[in-house]
Design a protein around this motif. Structure first.
Motif, PDB file in Angstrom:
ATOM      1  N   GLU A 265      -4.835   5.076  -7.376  1.00  0.00           N
ATOM      2  CA  GLU A 265      -5.057   4.210  -8.531  1.00  0.00           C
ATOM      3  C   GLU A 265      -4.051   3.056  -8.573  1.00  0.00           C
ATOM      4  N   GLY A 266      -4.589   1.854  -8.816  1.00  0.00           N
ATOM      5  CA  GLY A 266      -3.732   0.682  -8.973  1.00  0.00           C
ATOM      6  C   GLY A 266      -3.275   0.041  -7.688  1.00  0.00           C
ATOM      7  N   LEU A 267      -3.751   0.538  -6.542  1.00  0.00           N
ATOM      8  CA  LEU A 267      -3.334   0.004  -5.244  1.00  0.00           C
ATOM      9  C   LEU A 267      -4.535  -0.511  -4.456  1.00  0.00           C
ATOM     10  N   PRO A 268      -4.340  -1.477  -3.569  1.00  0.00           N
ATOM     11  CA  PRO A 268      -3.067  -2.092  -3.203  1.00  0.00           C
ATOM     12  C   PRO A 268      -2.557  -3.056  -4.278  1.00  0.00           C
TER      13      PRO A 268
ATOM     14  N   VAL B 142       0.848  -1.193   0.000  1.00  0.00           N
ATOM     15  CA  VAL B 142       0.000   0.000   0.000  1.00  0.00           C
ATOM     16  C   VAL B 142       0.880   1.237   0.000  1.00  0.00           C
ATOM     17  N   LEU B 143       0.299   2.363  -0.393  1.00  0.00           N
ATOM     18  CA  LEU B 143       1.042   3.622  -0.423  1.00  0.00           C
ATOM     19  C   LEU B 143       0.931   4.291   0.949  1.00  0.00           C
ATOM     20  N   VAL B 144       2.072   4.506   1.563  1.00  0.00           N
ATOM     21  CA  VAL B 144       2.109   4.981   2.944  1.00  0.00           C
ATOM     22  C   VAL B 144       2.720   6.378   3.012  1.00  0.00           C
TER      23      VAL B 144
ATOM     24  N   LYS C  39      10.245   3.152   7.229  1.00  0.00           N
ATOM     25  CA  LYS C  39       9.075   3.498   8.048  1.00  0.00           C
ATOM     26  C   LYS C  39       9.324   4.785   8.835  1.00  0.00           C
ATOM     27  N   SER C  40      10.464   4.862   9.489  1.00  0.00           N
ATOM     28  CA  SER C  40      10.775   6.035  10.308  1.00  0.00           C
ATOM     29  C   SER C  40      10.893   7.287   9.446  1.00  0.00           C
ATOM     30  N   SER C  41      11.454   7.129   8.247  1.00  0.00           N
ATOM     31  CA  SER C  41      11.624   8.274   7.350  1.00  0.00           C
ATOM     32  C   SER C  41      10.285   8.778   6.827  1.00  0.00           C
ATOM     33  N   VAL C  42       9.387   7.856   6.505  1.00  0.00           N
ATOM     34  CA  VAL C  42       8.048   8.257   6.058  1.00  0.00           C
ATOM     35  C   VAL C  42       7.320   8.964   7.193  1.00  0.00           C
ATOM     36  N   GLU C  43       7.414   8.414   8.386  1.00  0.00           N
ATOM     37  CA  GLU C  43       6.758   9.021   9.551  1.00  0.00           C
ATOM     38  C   GLU C  43       7.287  10.431   9.810  1.00  0.00           C
ATOM     39  N   ALA C  44       8.564  10.659   9.470  1.00  0.00           N
ATOM     40  CA  ALA C  44       9.185  11.975   9.671  1.00  0.00           C
ATOM     41  C   ALA C  44       8.928  12.919   8.492  1.00  0.00           C
ATOM     42  N   ASN C  45       8.041  12.511   7.571  1.00  0.00           N
ATOM     43  CA  ASN C  45       7.670  13.334   6.411  1.00  0.00           C
ATOM     44  C   ASN C  45       8.815  13.533   5.427  1.00  0.00           C
ATOM     45  N   LEU C  46       9.724  12.562   5.370  1.00  0.00           N
ATOM     46  CA  LEU C  46      10.824  12.652   4.407  1.00  0.00           C
ATOM     47  C   LEU C  46      10.365  12.257   3.012  1.00  0.00           C
ATOM     48  N   GLY C  47       9.305  11.463   2.920  1.00  0.00           N
ATOM     49  CA  GLY C  47       8.787  11.026   1.628  1.00  0.00           C
ATOM     50  C   GLY C  47       7.666  10.014   1.805  1.00  0.00           C
ATOM     51  N   ILE C  48       7.282   9.374   0.703  1.00  0.00           N
ATOM     52  CA  ILE C  48       6.231   8.358   0.719  1.00  0.00           C
ATOM     53  C   ILE C  48       6.826   7.049   0.214  1.00  0.00           C
ATOM     54  N   SER C  49       6.111   5.951   0.453  1.00  0.00           N
ATOM     55  CA  SER C  49       6.676   4.664   0.060  1.00  0.00           C
ATOM     56  C   SER C  49       5.581   3.621  -0.116  1.00  0.00           C
ATOM     57  N   LEU C  50       5.877   2.611  -0.943  1.00  0.00           N
ATOM     58  CA  LEU C  50       5.036   1.421  -1.027  1.00  0.00           C
ATOM     59  C   LEU C  50       5.555   0.416  -0.009  1.00  0.00           C
ATOM     60  N   MET C  51       4.698   0.011   0.922  1.00  0.00           N
ATOM     61  CA  MET C  51       5.123  -0.893   1.982  1.00  0.00           C
ATOM     62  C   MET C  51       4.057  -1.962   2.233  1.00  0.00           C
TER      63      MET C  51
END
Length: 287
Positions: A253-256, A165-167, A221-233
């Protein structure tokens, strides 16, 4: 297994005659004699030695790789013979990709140790390609990986499906209309998650302007939580953070994206220990 090859493997992996001697409970001169005898047998040097390092030369690389295979086959032979007594005991070398290894495997190992205390597992966590290489070279007994394989001689047993999913951070608003402008945090090449992510980019014609490549799921995970970027996880990976409102799943679109985890082994022949482990993994796959 031939003692000369055992000593050779230990010297290579310890990168030291003295450390190998300590590990093998031998004297250093005895280790040197075994290496000398092996080199005389092949009529060539296998190791380049100086006061600062010990390195394999080309001939040594060949002997080392085959010695690992011979050792793996020898262990498997002993295990299969021992299985005639129907006792599930001994060493089991398990490899798993990060997602399954860090978020699913510990519970399975705990149940195995409770039911079969005489099985002694060792765990290697790595990306899917690395785990497949270790299985293919007889360095571990079984692997659990995601993604496609380029090995024709590995036995592949589909295990369980997972969803990517896009996190993003819980308070972050994704630019759904232009995902190319987002900073994407991805796994390294060779990772099953990276393979699926690249396919998603290609499918939606996304070419991220900012791409950060990390080799740790926890770091992503920690980087996404810190608003550094987004990720598929994986949904397995981020469940706790989503429940605690630290991360959120974005419906795009297209997820999960569905992906499949598989068990991989080198041979159709299964030791009793391996059968026990595989049975436990399959019983716990939906948990």
């Amino acid at each position: 297994m031939d003692i000369h090859l055992q000593v050779f493997i230990e010297v290579v992996e310890q990168a030291s005659f003295s450390r190998a001697a300590e590990s093998l409970h031998m004297t250093q001169p005895a280790v040197s004699q075994y290496i000398k005898a092996l080199e005389e047998k092949f009529d060539t040097r296998l190791l380049e030695r100086t006061n600062k390092y010990i390195r394999l030369n080309k001939a040594g690389e060949i002997v080392y790789q085959y010695a690992l295979e011979i050792n793996g086959l020898y262990i498997q032979m002993n295990s299969l013979v021992d299985d005639l007594t129907e006792k599930a005991s001994g060493k089991l070398k398990i490899g798993a990709s990060y997602t399954f290894g860090e978020y699913k495997l510990p519970e399975i190992i705990a149940k195995m140790k409770q039911a079969y205390p005489n099985i002694h597992p060792s765990i290697t966590i790595g990306n899917s390609k690395n785990i497949a290489d270790l299985v293919n070279n007889y360095q571990i007994d079984i692997g659990i990986i995601e993604g496609q394989l380029d090995y024709n001689d590995l036995v592949i047993d589909p295990l369980v499906n997972d969803s990517l999913v896009l996190v993003s951070a819980a308070d972050y608003m994704i630019n759904e209309k232009n995902l190319t402008e987002e900073t994407w945090i991805v796994r390294e090449s060779g990772s099953g998650t990276r393979e699926v992510t690249d396919k998603y980019f290609k499918k939606l014609n996304i070419t991220p302007k900012n791409l950060l490549e990390f080799s740790s799921t926890q770091l992503i995970k920690s980087s996404v939580e810190a608003n550094l970027g987004i990720s598929l996880m994986s949904e397995w990976v981020i469940k706790r953070e989503v429940d605690n409102n630290h991360l959120k799943i974005n419906k795009i679109e297209g997820l999960p994206l569905a992906r499949e985890f598989s068990l991989i082994t080198k041979s159709e022949f299964k030791t009793r220990i391996l059968e026990v482990f595989i049975d436990l993994v399959k019983k716990n796959r939906e948990n």
